[in-house]
Scaffold this motif. Structure first.
Motif, PDB file in Angstrom:
ATOM      1  N   LEU A 123       0.811  -1.227   0.000  1.00 51.69           N
ATOM      2  CA  LEU A 123       0.000   0.000   0.000  1.00 51.69           C
ATOM      3  C   LEU A 123       0.842   1.275   0.000  1.00 51.69           C
ATOM      4  O   LEU A 123       0.303   2.364  -0.131  1.00 51.69           O
ATOM      5  CB  LEU A 123      -0.934   0.006   1.210  1.00 51.69           C
ATOM      6  CG  LEU A 123      -1.925  -1.163   1.307  1.00 51.69           C
ATOM      7  CD1 LEU A 123      -2.726  -1.060   2.597  1.00 51.69           C
ATOM      8  CD2 LEU A 123      -2.842  -1.194   0.093  1.00 51.69           C
ATOM      9  N   ASP A 124       2.148   1.140   0.166  1.00 54.89           N
ATOM     10  CA  ASP A 124       3.059   2.287   0.171  1.00 54.89           C
ATOM     11  C   ASP A 124       2.615   3.351   1.184  1.00 54.89           C
ATOM     12  O   ASP A 124       2.387   4.511   0.845  1.00 54.89           O
ATOM     13  CB  ASP A 124       3.180   2.878  -1.229  1.00 54.89           C
ATOM     14  CG  ASP A 124       4.391   3.774  -1.375  1.00 54.89           C
ATOM     15  OD1 ASP A 124       5.382   3.552  -0.651  1.00 54.89           O
ATOM     16  OD2 ASP A 124       4.341   4.706  -2.193  1.00 54.89           O
ATOM     17  N   ILE A 125       2.514   2.935   2.414  1.00 58.96           N
ATOM     18  CA  ILE A 125       2.037   3.802   3.505  1.00 58.96           C
ATOM     19  C   ILE A 125       3.155   4.746   3.945  1.00 58.96           C
ATOM     20  O   ILE A 125       4.306   4.345   4.076  1.00 58.96           O
ATOM     21  CB  ILE A 125       1.589   2.938   4.704  1.00 58.96           C
ATOM     22  CG1 ILE A 125       0.405   2.074   4.285  1.00 58.96           C
ATOM     23  CG2 ILE A 125       1.265   3.780   5.911  1.00 58.96           C
ATOM     24  CD1 ILE A 125       0.033   1.028   5.297  1.00 58.96           C
ATOM     25  N   ALA A 126       2.801   5.997   4.201  1.00 56.88           N
ATOM     26  CA  ALA A 126       3.767   6.979   4.690  1.00 56.88           C
ATOM     27  C   ALA A 126       4.154   6.637   6.130  1.00 56.88           C
ATOM     28  O   ALA A 126       3.269   6.427   6.973  1.00 56.88           O
ATOM     29  CB  ALA A 126       3.175   8.377   4.613  1.00 56.88           C
ATOM     30  N   PRO A 127       5.444   6.580   6.449  1.00 59.30           N
ATOM     31  CA  PRO A 127       5.894   6.195   7.798  1.00 59.30           C
ATOM     32  C   PRO A 127       5.352   7.090   8.908  1.00 59.30           C
ATOM     33  O   PRO A 127       5.106   6.620  10.007  1.00 59.30           O
ATOM     34  CB  PRO A 127       7.411   6.295   7.724  1.00 59.30           C
ATOM     35  CG  PRO A 127       7.749   6.249   6.285  1.00 59.30           C
ATOM     36  CD  PRO A 127       6.566   6.808   5.549  1.00 59.30           C
ATOM     37  N   GLU A 128       5.169   8.375   8.634  1.00 63.34           N
ATOM     38  CA  GLU A 128       4.718   9.294   9.684  1.00 63.34           C
ATOM     39  C   GLU A 128       3.204   9.284   9.892  1.00 63.34           C
ATOM     40  O   GLU A 128       2.708   9.870  10.850  1.00 63.34           O
ATOM     41  CB  GLU A 128       5.205  10.724   9.394  1.00 63.34           C
ATOM     42  CG  GLU A 128       4.675  11.337   8.135  1.00 63.34           C
ATOM     43  CD  GLU A 128       5.415  10.900   6.863  1.00 63.34           C
ATOM     44  OE1 GLU A 128       4.891  11.178   5.779  1.00 63.34           O
ATOM     45  OE2 GLU A 128       6.481  10.274   6.951  1.00 63.34           O
ATOM     46  N   LEU A 185       2.204   0.147  11.491  1.00 61.07           N
ATOM     47  CA  LEU A 185       3.071  -0.804  10.806  1.00 61.07           C
ATOM     48  C   LEU A 185       4.423  -0.927  11.504  1.00 61.07           C
ATOM     49  O   LEU A 185       4.961  -2.022  11.670  1.00 61.07           O
ATOM     50  CB  LEU A 185       3.253  -0.377   9.347  1.00 61.07           C
ATOM     51  CG  LEU A 185       4.112  -1.252   8.455  1.00 61.07           C
ATOM     52  CD1 LEU A 185       3.595  -2.684   8.414  1.00 61.07           C
ATOM     53  CD2 LEU A 185       4.163  -0.667   7.053  1.00 61.07           C
ATOM     54  N   GLN A 186       4.977   0.184  11.951  1.00 58.21           N
ATOM     55  CA  GLN A 186       6.264   0.149  12.660  1.00 58.21           C
ATOM     56  C   GLN A 186       6.164  -0.638  13.959  1.00 58.21           C
ATOM     57  O   GLN A 186       7.076  -1.391  14.316  1.00 58.21           O
ATOM     58  CB  GLN A 186       6.741   1.579  12.940  1.00 58.21           C
ATOM     59  CG  GLN A 186       7.179   2.313  11.684  1.00 58.21           C
ATOM     60  CD  GLN A 186       7.581   3.745  11.963  1.00 58.21           C
ATOM     61  OE1 GLN A 186       8.296   4.002  12.927  1.00 58.21           O
ATOM     62  NE2 GLN A 186       7.130   4.668  11.128  1.00 58.21           N
ATOM     63  N   ILE A 187       5.062  -0.502  14.659  1.00 54.71           N
ATOM     64  CA  ILE A 187       4.851  -1.268  15.894  1.00 54.71           C
ATOM     65  C   ILE A 187       4.771  -2.756  15.563  1.00 54.71           C
ATOM     66  O   ILE A 187       5.345  -3.594  16.263  1.00 54.71           O
ATOM     67  CB  ILE A 187       3.591  -0.778  16.637  1.00 54.71           C
ATOM     68  CG1 ILE A 187       3.829   0.638  17.161  1.00 54.71           C
ATOM     69  CG2 ILE A 187       3.219  -1.728  17.770  1.00 54.71           C
ATOM     70  CD1 ILE A 187       2.593   1.337  17.673  1.00 54.71           C
ATOM     71  N   ALA A 188       4.079  -3.091  14.475  1.00 52.34           N
ATOM     72  CA  ALA A 188       3.977  -4.494  14.056  1.00 52.34           C
ATOM     73  C   ALA A 188       5.365  -5.062  13.758  1.00 52.34           C
ATOM     74  O   ALA A 188       5.678  -6.191  14.139  1.00 52.34           O
ATOM     75  CB  ALA A 188       3.065  -4.605  12.832  1.00 52.34           C
TER      76      ALA A 188
END
Length: 118
Positions: A25-30, A37-40
């Motif tokens: 999905l090309d999700i923005a990190p911020e 996603l970062q927590i996952a």
């Protein structure tokens, strides 16, 4: 996706699949979804560190590999760490890898200190 500590291989696999779908999905990190996603990814890393530890490499094997990559032979190490006999004994495991030699090999061959001191 409800995030929680991973306790089973099934939960691990499910979370891996979910993360894979999120990358598409090309999700923005911020963004909020990016933080989720970062927590996952942190949860996956924690599970992998616990259940699939990566053993530390043998320091002498790494030295030999670096020597091979750089086209070096035992004789090339003599100027750095000592006599030809000492170099041979070190590389065959008959002599210990001292802190002084580890520092030299770290600087000359670019081997991380953590690997040499493992």
């Amino acid at each position: 996706m409800d995030l929680q500590i991973i306790k089973t291989d099934k939960e691990y696999q499910n979370l891996l699949e979910w993360v894979d779908s999120q990358f598409d999905l090309d999700i923005a990190p911020e963004s909020k979804a990016g933080q989720h996603l970062q927590i996952a990814l942190l949860l996956i890393k924690q599970y992998e560190d616990l259940h699939y530890p990566i053993p530390s490499p043998d320091p002498i094997a790494v030295v030999k590999l670096k020597m091979d990559e750089k086209g070096l032979i035992n004789k090339d190490l003599v100027n750095w760490i000592g006599s030809k006999g000492y170099v041979s004994a070190l590389l065959s495991g008959k002599k210990p890898l001292t802190l002084r030699i580890a520092k030299v090999l770290h600087h000359k061959l670019g081997i991380p200190a953590a690997v040499l001191l493992a």
